[in-house]
Scaffold this active site. Sequence first.
Site, PDB file in Angstrom:
ATOM      1  N   HIS A 399       0.820  -1.129   0.150  1.00 56.44           N
ATOM      2  CA  HIS A 399       0.029   0.150   0.082  1.00 56.44           C
ATOM      3  C   HIS A 399       0.934   1.389   0.092  1.00 56.44           C
ATOM      4  O   HIS A 399       0.260   2.320  -0.053  1.00 56.44           O
ATOM      5  CB  HIS A 399      -0.849   0.097   1.260  1.00 56.44           C
ATOM      6  CG  HIS A 399      -2.160   0.664   0.900  1.00 56.44           C
ATOM      7  ND1 HIS A 399      -2.562   1.372  -0.393  1.00 56.44           N
ATOM      8  CD2 HIS A 399      -3.581   0.544   1.571  1.00 56.44           C
ATOM      9  CE1 HIS A 399      -3.621   1.759  -0.171  1.00 56.44           C
ATOM     10  NE2 HIS A 399      -4.360   1.347   0.937  1.00 56.44           N
ATOM     11  N   ASP A 403      -2.247   1.507  -4.750  1.00 56.91           N
ATOM     12  CA  ASP A 403      -3.657   1.901  -3.852  1.00 56.91           C
ATOM     13  C   ASP A 403      -4.529   1.174  -4.352  1.00 56.91           C
ATOM     14  O   ASP A 403      -4.582   0.050  -5.248  1.00 56.91           O
ATOM     15  CB  ASP A 403      -3.963   3.368  -4.353  1.00 56.91           C
ATOM     16  CG  ASP A 403      -3.033   4.551  -3.732  1.00 56.91           C
ATOM     17  OD1 ASP A 403      -2.561   4.206  -2.914  1.00 56.91           O
ATOM     18  OD2 ASP A 403      -2.741   5.380  -4.479  1.00 56.91           O
TER      19      ASP A 403
END
Length: 427
Positions: A399, A403
């Site tokens: 992350h 995304d």
Amino acid sequence: MPRLGESITEAAIITWFKDVGDPIEEDEMLLEVATDKVDSEVPSNVSGTIEEILFEANEVIKIGDTIAIIESNGEAVNSKPKKSVISKKLESSKPKQKKSVIKPQTLQLQNTEKFSVSNSNTFFSPLIISIAKEHHISFEELARIPATGKEGRLRKSDVFQYIEEGRPYKFAQSVTQDPTAYRIPQLTFDKGKGRIVEMDRMRQMIADHMVYSKHTSPHVTAYVEADLTNVVTWRNANKKVFQEKYGEKLTFTPLFVEAVAKAIKDFPDINASVDGKNIIIKEDINVGMATALPSGNLIVPVVKNADSKSLLELAKDVNLLASKARENKLQGDDIKGSTFTISNVGTFGSVMGTPIINQPEVAILALGIIKKRAEVIETENGDEIAIRSMMYLSLSFDHRVVDGFLGGSFVRRVADYFEQFDINRKI
């Protein structure tokens, strides 16, 4: 030391099969070495008698180094070794040199503040010491670097990885500097009683790699469900013809690799790694396949340039790598260069999984078991219930740089390629 693969530059000696004074035949195994996860046996290139062994077990050697002297037909084959050492024949009559060892205890900084040592084996090889001097790294700082070598030995790659990460332990902090800062509590647990099984070298490397990945990448996992009915139907109808025509088994794995490679071309940012504040988008699409070895350990052989290969070429690569893994014959180049990894957890009957990212990649895809279920599908006559072959796909991604939109879109695209598979495809 012979070449073990195009990308292999050094190896660690595991064990010698011969001693000084032993006879040896050409092509007879002389020693066993380790390169990353692959162990390789090195044969002698001549027949003769072993005069000297120039390196000991656990030492790291470079490709091309002279590692032993073998007398053949009255003459030493390698009369100019690259490393000057004492012959084992003479060692008994000469005093042994003491190795420079830093005792595994709490080290002192100049300001007398104490800090804990990360690696328990605090012997540093001359190569490590020379690298440390070049980069002005103190012994105290070296002792903080996590070590991945055998028996806790600090490897050259550990030091360079530490330097690339910005030397986070360059300025050691006092344990009493900030009482409000969070630290991992040193808890003592009752681990119970039972049979003690010592981790082998590969299991230790896997453990370190997994812990490192979880500490490095904030993991997020996205799930989708795919209808693989067309894929299953086509494969069942063609696997026998495929093997008769090409002499290769047609498993699901090359079909999975093919779909993943297509999706990576659609979303190239998923085919990346992180270098500090930079993101490296890889030009090659090399798909790693998490594979279980006979020992139970895990290894990731790599299908190189998967996007440019036909289904036949993918099947050949997959079958060859799987066969090598089963027979413990994988070479260094077979497990190098992966840019994206898949893990077929359905092989073990798992519905889905939450895989850990294979560093330095930024995503890994787990493929669950293909299971027949009653599903509601849209037809020309409206909604109907039909028996379909369904599978869950789970994508774990980093992350920091991936995304939810990219991760979700990518795994959905892989599922789309499965669902849109051409049932009339020719082999």
